[in-house]
Write a protein that holds these residues in place. Structure first.
Motif, PDB file in Angstrom:
ATOM      1  N   HIS A  36       0.911  -1.085   0.043  1.00 39.65           N
ATOM      2  CA  HIS A  36       0.152   0.098  -0.086  1.00 39.65           C
ATOM      3  C   HIS A  36       0.927   1.468  -0.047  1.00 39.65           C
ATOM      4  O   HIS A  36       0.540   2.219  -0.827  1.00 39.65           O
ATOM      5  CB  HIS A  36      -0.973  -0.168   1.193  1.00 39.65           C
ATOM      6  N   ILE A  37       1.699   1.223   0.718  1.00 42.10           N
ATOM      7  CA  ILE A  37       3.018   2.626   0.892  1.00 42.10           C
ATOM      8  C   ILE A  37       3.935   2.484  -0.376  1.00 42.10           C
ATOM      9  O   ILE A  37       4.103   3.433  -1.038  1.00 42.10           O
ATOM     10  CB  ILE A  37       3.702   2.388   2.135  1.00 42.10           C
ATOM     11  N   MET A  38       4.096   1.443  -0.711  1.00 44.26           N
ATOM     12  CA  MET A  38       5.220   1.099  -1.821  1.00 44.26           C
ATOM     13  C   MET A  38       4.399   1.691  -3.197  1.00 44.26           C
ATOM     14  O   MET A  38       5.015   2.399  -3.954  1.00 44.26           O
ATOM     15  CB  MET A  38       5.746  -0.354  -2.095  1.00 44.26           C
ATOM     16  N   GLY A  39       3.369   1.266  -3.273  1.00 48.27           N
ATOM     17  CA  GLY A  39       2.593   1.710  -4.478  1.00 48.27           C
ATOM     18  C   GLY A  39       2.091   3.044  -4.584  1.00 48.27           C
ATOM     19  O   GLY A  39       1.832   3.859  -5.460  1.00 48.27           O
ATOM     20  N   SER A  40       2.101   3.756  -3.343  1.00 52.02           N
ATOM     21  CA  SER A  40       1.767   5.288  -3.440  1.00 52.02           C
ATOM     22  C   SER A  40       2.811   6.044  -3.547  1.00 52.02           C
ATOM     23  O   SER A  40       2.601   7.277  -3.489  1.00 52.02           O
ATOM     24  CB  SER A  40       1.050   5.556  -2.193  1.00 52.02           C
ATOM     25  N   ILE A  41       4.204   5.689  -3.559  1.00 52.33           N
ATOM     26  CA  ILE A  41       5.231   6.677  -3.855  1.00 52.33           C
ATOM     27  C   ILE A  41       5.907   6.156  -5.134  1.00 52.33           C
ATOM     28  O   ILE A  41       5.701   4.862  -5.554  1.00 52.33           O
ATOM     29  CB  ILE A  41       6.329   6.307  -2.643  1.00 52.33           C
ATOM     30  N   GLU A  42       6.968   7.058  -5.626  1.00 50.54           N
ATOM     31  CA  GLU A  42       7.621   6.702  -6.906  1.00 50.54           C
ATOM     32  C   GLU A  42       8.706   5.597  -6.396  1.00 50.54           C
ATOM     33  O   GLU A  42       9.512   5.607  -5.386  1.00 50.54           O
ATOM     34  CB  GLU A  42       8.294   7.856  -7.289  1.00 50.54           C
ATOM     35  N   THR A  43       8.771   4.579  -7.208  1.00 48.95           N
ATOM     36  CA  THR A  43       9.649   3.366  -6.544  1.00 48.95           C
ATOM     37  C   THR A  43      10.607   3.232  -7.617  1.00 48.95           C
ATOM     38  O   THR A  43      11.161   1.734  -7.986  1.00 48.95           O
ATOM     39  CB  THR A  43       8.687   2.152  -6.643  1.00 48.95           C
ATOM     40  N   ASN A  44      11.306   4.086  -8.194  1.00 49.41           N
ATOM     41  CA  ASN A  44      12.305   3.968  -9.278  1.00 49.41           C
ATOM     42  C   ASN A  44      13.716   3.991  -8.315  1.00 49.41           C
ATOM     43  O   ASN A  44      13.636   4.015  -7.243  1.00 49.41           O
ATOM     44  CB  ASN A  44      12.188   4.821 -10.355  1.00 49.41           C
ATOM     45  N   SER A  46      15.673   6.251  -7.901  1.00 47.01           N
ATOM     46  CA  SER A  46      16.320   7.513  -7.235  1.00 47.01           C
ATOM     47  C   SER A  46      15.554   7.264  -5.952  1.00 47.01           C
ATOM     48  O   SER A  46      16.151   7.961  -4.854  1.00 47.01           O
ATOM     49  CB  SER A  46      15.587   8.701  -7.894  1.00 47.01           C
ATOM     50  N   TYR A  47      14.510   6.556  -5.471  1.00 49.06           N
ATOM     51  CA  TYR A  47      13.960   6.492  -4.284  1.00 49.06           C
ATOM     52  C   TYR A  47      14.924   5.770  -3.368  1.00 49.06           C
ATOM     53  O   TYR A  47      15.308   6.264  -2.052  1.00 49.06           O
ATOM     54  CB  TYR A  47      12.600   5.673  -4.446  1.00 49.06           C
ATOM     55  N   LEU A  48      15.698   4.654  -3.884  1.00 51.03           N
ATOM     56  CA  LEU A  48      16.566   3.700  -3.144  1.00 51.03           C
ATOM     57  C   LEU A  48      17.753   4.556  -3.062  1.00 51.03           C
ATOM     58  O   LEU A  48      18.544   4.648  -2.049  1.00 51.03           O
ATOM     59  CB  LEU A  48      16.645   2.471  -3.773  1.00 51.03           C
ATOM     60  N   ASP A  49      18.424   5.301  -3.957  1.00 48.82           N
ATOM     61  CA  ASP A  49      19.471   5.839  -3.843  1.00 48.82           C
ATOM     62  C   ASP A  49      19.316   6.920  -3.058  1.00 48.82           C
ATOM     63  O   ASP A  49      20.327   7.322  -2.176  1.00 48.82           O
ATOM     64  CB  ASP A  49      19.717   6.598  -5.366  1.00 48.82           C
ATOM     65  N   GLU A  50      18.427   7.767  -2.883  1.00 48.76           N
ATOM     66  CA  GLU A  50      17.972   8.712  -1.817  1.00 48.76           C
ATOM     67  C   GLU A  50      18.247   8.104  -0.348  1.00 48.76           C
ATOM     68  O   GLU A  50      18.773   8.618   0.478  1.00 48.76           O
ATOM     69  CB  GLU A  50      16.633   9.534  -1.830  1.00 48.76           C
ATOM     70  N   LYS A  51      17.683   6.947  -0.048  1.00 46.49           N
ATOM     71  CA  LYS A  51      17.595   6.351   1.056  1.00 46.49           C
ATOM     72  C   LYS A  51      19.040   6.018   1.558  1.00 46.49           C
ATOM     73  O   LYS A  51      19.373   5.906   2.625  1.00 46.49           O
ATOM     74  CB  LYS A  51      16.422   5.181   0.989  1.00 46.49           C
ATOM     75  N   LEU A  52      19.796   5.286   0.416  1.00 46.06           N
ATOM     76  CA  LEU A  52      21.178   4.631   0.763  1.00 46.06           C
ATOM     77  C   LEU A  52      22.057   5.585   0.891  1.00 46.06           C
ATOM     78  O   LEU A  52      22.951   5.751   1.637  1.00 46.06           O
ATOM     79  CB  LEU A  52      21.270   3.822  -0.521  1.00 46.06           C
ATOM     80  N   ASP A  53      21.906   7.081   0.075  1.00 47.05           N
ATOM     81  CA  ASP A  53      22.783   8.267   0.519  1.00 47.05           C
ATOM     82  C   ASP A  53      22.790   8.606   1.908  1.00 47.05           C
ATOM     83  O   ASP A  53      23.702   8.956   2.438  1.00 47.05           O
ATOM     84  CB  ASP A  53      22.439   9.253  -0.574  1.00 47.05           C
ATOM     85  N   PHE A  54      21.644   8.441   2.581  1.00 46.94           N
ATOM     86  CA  PHE A  54      21.625   8.786   3.961  1.00 46.94           C
ATOM     87  C   PHE A  54      22.613   8.211   4.645  1.00 46.94           C
ATOM     88  O   PHE A  54      23.258   8.593   5.632  1.00 46.94           O
ATOM     89  CB  PHE A  54      19.996   8.645   4.553  1.00 46.94           C
ATOM     90  N   PHE A  55      22.571   6.701   4.469  1.00 47.42           N
ATOM     91  CA  PHE A  55      23.666   5.849   5.177  1.00 47.42           C
ATOM     92  C   PHE A  55      24.954   6.400   4.749  1.00 47.42           C
ATOM     93  O   PHE A  55      25.884   6.044   5.551  1.00 47.42           O
ATOM     94  CB  PHE A  55      23.297   4.514   5.026  1.00 47.42           C
ATOM     95  N   LYS A  56      25.079   6.646   3.768  1.00 49.54           N
ATOM     96  CA  LYS A  56      26.728   6.953   3.271  1.00 49.54           C
ATOM     97  C   LYS A  56      26.958   8.115   3.736  1.00 49.54           C
ATOM     98  O   LYS A  56      28.379   8.300   4.322  1.00 49.54           O
ATOM     99  CB  LYS A  56      26.708   7.112   1.825  1.00 49.54           C
ATOM    100  N   GLN A  57      26.148   9.316   4.325  1.00 50.92           N
ATOM    101  CA  GLN A  57      26.603  10.369   4.947  1.00 50.92           C
ATOM    102  C   GLN A  57      26.436  10.170   6.424  1.00 50.92           C
ATOM    103  O   GLN A  57      26.940  11.326   6.968  1.00 50.92           O
ATOM    104  CB  GLN A  57      25.569  11.393   4.381  1.00 50.92           C
ATOM    105  N   PHE A  58      25.872   9.298   6.779  1.00 49.66           N
ATOM    106  CA  PHE A  58      25.619   9.014   8.060  1.00 49.66           C
ATOM    107  C   PHE A  58      26.905   8.664   8.884  1.00 49.66           C
ATOM    108  O   PHE A  58      27.841   7.946   8.552  1.00 49.66           O
ATOM    109  CB  PHE A  58      24.562   7.879   8.464  1.00 49.66           C
ATOM    110  N   SER A  59      27.139   9.451   9.779  1.00 47.21           N
ATOM    111  CA  SER A  59      28.376   9.275  10.873  1.00 47.21           C
ATOM    112  C   SER A  59      27.923   9.590  12.376  1.00 47.21           C
ATOM    113  O   SER A  59      26.845  10.218  12.700  1.00 47.21           O
ATOM    114  CB  SER A  59      29.352  10.115  10.411  1.00 47.21           C
ATOM    115  N   LEU A  60      28.671   9.067  13.270  1.00 47.70           N
ATOM    116  CA  LEU A  60      28.376   9.182  14.605  1.00 47.70           C
ATOM    117  C   LEU A  60      29.561  10.206  14.970  1.00 47.70           C
ATOM    118  O   LEU A  60      29.563  10.832  15.920  1.00 47.70           O
ATOM    119  CB  LEU A  60      28.691   7.763  15.504  1.00 47.70           C
TER     120      LEU A  60
END
Length: 60
Positions: A36-44, A46-60
């Protein structure tokens, strides 16, 4: 007199950073698992790249 252990601001920010990372990972899993959620957002890619970029920039 009894002394209390006081946490430093740095320790607090590390805790917040860890919780933000856990929340982001949980939200990404939730979006991928629920059609239901996945169908309502753009699932190309770029969505995954945006989420994975968060973890690439994530630091403690």
């Amino acid at each position: 007199m009894r002394s209390r252990k006081v946490f430093s601001i740095t320790t607090g920010w590390i805790g917040v950073s860890v919780m933000v990372g856990i929340r982001q990972l949980w939200l990404m899993g939730l979006c991928m698992h629920d059609p239901h959620i996945m169908g309502s957002i753009e699932t190309n890619d770029s969505y995954l790249d945006e989420k994975l970029d968060f973890f690439k920039q994530f630091s403690l």
